[in-house]
Design a protein around this motif. Sequence first.
Motif, PDB file in Angstrom:
ATOM      1  N   LEU A 125       0.832  -1.201   0.000  1.00 17.56           N
ATOM      2  CA  LEU A 125       0.000   0.000   0.000  1.00 17.56           C
ATOM      3  C   LEU A 125       0.869   1.255   0.000  1.00 17.56           C
ATOM      4  O   LEU A 125       0.601   2.197  -0.750  1.00 17.56           O
ATOM      5  N   GLN A 126       1.913   1.261   0.830  1.00 13.32           N
ATOM      6  CA  GLN A 126       2.805   2.422   0.894  1.00 13.32           C
ATOM      7  C   GLN A 126       3.398   2.720  -0.479  1.00 13.32           C
ATOM      8  O   GLN A 126       3.416   3.870  -0.930  1.00 13.32           O
ATOM      9  N   ARG A 127       3.870   1.694  -1.147  1.00 13.84           N
ATOM     10  CA  ARG A 127       4.525   1.873  -2.447  1.00 13.84           C
ATOM     11  C   ARG A 127       3.537   2.383  -3.498  1.00 13.84           C
ATOM     12  O   ARG A 127       3.826   3.339  -4.227  1.00 13.84           O
ATOM     13  N   ARG A 128       2.379   1.752  -3.577  1.00 10.60           N
ATOM     14  CA  ARG A 128       1.398   2.150  -4.593  1.00 10.60           C
ATOM     15  C   ARG A 128       0.855   3.549  -4.309  1.00 10.60           C
ATOM     16  O   ARG A 128       0.651   4.344  -5.224  1.00 10.60           O
ATOM     17  N   PHE A 129       0.631   3.826  -3.042  1.00 12.34           N
ATOM     18  CA  PHE A 129       0.052   5.112  -2.671  1.00 12.34           C
ATOM     19  C   PHE A 129       0.999   6.251  -3.010  1.00 12.34           C
ATOM     20  O   PHE A 129       0.607   7.276  -3.580  1.00 12.34           O
ATOM     21  N   ARG A 130       2.263   6.086  -2.653  1.00 11.56           N
ATOM     22  CA  ARG A 130       3.243   7.139  -2.929  1.00 11.56           C
ATOM     23  C   ARG A 130       3.369   7.394  -4.429  1.00 11.56           C
ATOM     24  O   ARG A 130       3.451   8.541  -4.876  1.00 11.56           O
ATOM     25  N   GLY A 131       3.357   6.323  -5.210  1.00 13.11           N
ATOM     26  CA  GLY A 131       3.490   6.481  -6.657  1.00 13.11           C
ATOM     27  C   GLY A 131       2.293   7.158  -7.278  1.00 13.11           C
ATOM     28  O   GLY A 131       2.430   7.936  -8.235  1.00 13.11           O
ATOM     29  N   ALA A 132       1.098   6.884  -6.757  1.00 14.02           N
ATOM     30  CA  ALA A 132      -0.117   7.419  -7.376  1.00 14.02           C
ATOM     31  C   ALA A 132      -0.505   8.792  -6.847  1.00 14.02           C
ATOM     32  O   ALA A 132      -1.027   9.631  -7.585  1.00 14.02           O
ATOM     33  N   VAL A 133      -0.252   9.042  -5.569  1.00 15.47           N
ATOM     34  CA  VAL A 133      -0.736  10.264  -4.928  1.00 15.47           C
ATOM     35  C   VAL A 133       0.367  11.287  -4.712  1.00 15.47           C
ATOM     36  O   VAL A 133       0.112  12.488  -4.627  1.00 15.47           O
ATOM     37  N   GLY A 134       1.616  10.813  -4.633  1.00 15.97           N
ATOM     38  CA  GLY A 134       2.722  11.732  -4.437  1.00 15.97           C
ATOM     39  C   GLY A 134       3.147  11.871  -2.996  1.00 15.97           C
ATOM     40  O   GLY A 134       4.052  12.636  -2.670  1.00 15.97           O
ATOM     41  N   MET A 135       2.510  11.144  -2.101  1.00 14.72           N
ATOM     42  CA  MET A 135       2.888  11.132  -0.691  1.00 14.72           C
ATOM     43  C   MET A 135       2.450   9.800  -0.099  1.00 14.72           C
ATOM     44  O   MET A 135       1.553   9.144  -0.629  1.00 14.72           O
ATOM     45  N   PRO A 136       3.074   9.357   0.984  1.00 13.42           N
ATOM     46  CA  PRO A 136       2.659   8.094   1.613  1.00 13.42           C
ATOM     47  C   PRO A 136       1.285   8.235   2.255  1.00 13.42           C
ATOM     48  O   PRO A 136       0.838   9.343   2.563  1.00 13.42           O
ATOM     49  N   PRO A 137       0.610   7.115   2.478  1.00 17.89           N
ATOM     50  CA  PRO A 137      -0.757   7.174   3.024  1.00 17.89           C
ATOM     51  C   PRO A 137      -0.843   7.849   4.386  1.00 17.89           C
ATOM     52  O   PRO A 137      -1.827   8.516   4.682  1.00 17.89           O
ATOM     53  N   LYS A 138       0.164   7.696   5.230  1.00 16.84           N
ATOM     54  CA  LYS A 138       0.128   8.324   6.547  1.00 16.84           C
ATOM     55  C   LYS A 138       0.040   9.839   6.421  1.00 16.84           C
ATOM     56  O   LYS A 138      -0.747  10.497   7.107  1.00 16.84           O
ATOM     57  N   LYS A 139       0.836  10.415   5.531  1.00 14.77           N
ATOM     58  CA  LYS A 139       0.792  11.867   5.330  1.00 14.77           C
ATOM     59  C   LYS A 139      -0.542  12.288   4.724  1.00 14.77           C
ATOM     60  O   LYS A 139      -1.104  13.328   5.084  1.00 14.77           O
ATOM     61  N   TYR A 140      -1.048  11.490   3.791  1.00 16.73           N
ATOM     62  CA  TYR A 140      -2.334  11.817   3.173  1.00 16.73           C
ATOM     63  C   TYR A 140      -3.444  11.858   4.218  1.00 16.73           C
ATOM     64  O   TYR A 140      -4.258  12.788   4.253  1.00 16.73           O
TER      65      TYR A 140
END
Length: 332
Positions: free
Chosen positions: A187-202
């Motif tokens: 999840l961390q990897r996919r999220f950072r690539g798609a959103v531009g930040m890790p899920p925790k920051k989002y």
Amino acid sequence: MAEAVRSVNLADLSFYAEFNPLDRHRGITDHLFVLKDKGRLTGADAALFASPFSEVALIGSRCANFETSQSETVTWRATHTSARFGRRQRPCAFHGWIIGFRCRPLDAAIGTDQLMRYVPIEALANSTRSEALDTVVNMLDDWLDRLSDAGLLKPSLAVVPSCAASQKLNGNVRTLAEAISIAPRTLQRRFRGAVGMPPKKYLTVARFTRALRRIVEDDARLASIALDSGYADQAHLTVDFTKHCGSSPSRFRQRAARQKSQEIVRFIKEPALGGRLRLAICDAKPNDGDSDGHDISPEGPKLHEPRPEVVQSSNGDGNVRCGDREAGGRRS
């Protein structure tokens, strides 16, 4: 004094307004926004706030004599900016229009040429010359329909929660990973690539945005807003809010109260549109006794900059440009 107020027209105002989307657009769009400024709301000392939204906007810039040249042609360009962590300062004030919408993070590959291809150009030109905000918002509704029909408004990652859904997660990345049956690291990897930040920051930014809106829109105690938004307590809210906004929650609320205005309602002709208006601010007062220099700013593009005077605004690289200078970075 009353006569002077009645003589004000839309061209005279600097304002920022947010509108709820139509029902058919609620699946992905959080809100529409309209910013018209003459450097009063978007000064270089005004910050662009953190935002969990992608912002899709049309920026119409005028030259330096915007104050006196009302008939001059506005040059329009489309922008798409991504979710943003942390606050950023604008290098200079903005003169012109920024109109668009903020939504769940979109595919970063969407180009400005694609966005401009579906703009109802004639309606856009007519809307900003009108004395009714209805024409601007109707044009945005039309643009949203065209972009949706073209398949350009798909979330960049199916697992990105809406702001409302993220509240239930309360910043818990493991819970989100379990909900979609993938490993947290995946999840961390996919999220950072798609959103531009890790899920925790989002999730942190989404929590800040919820609190920001509550602080502006109602009079609830800050301690209650903190708990309702997912913070441990009011002190936790204050630390996070100051980091992303540059002001304490109480000072921000005081400033927002001074800038909120019903003046914009006079330029809305359709009752249904009046019901969609959820926030309006007019001409920030630079000499109101505050010394910290932070005005409420539209989040939008990094501006890719709504809202925010409460929310921010944007361009293709995340910055609004003022002449040959960057006007800085909304949404929400």
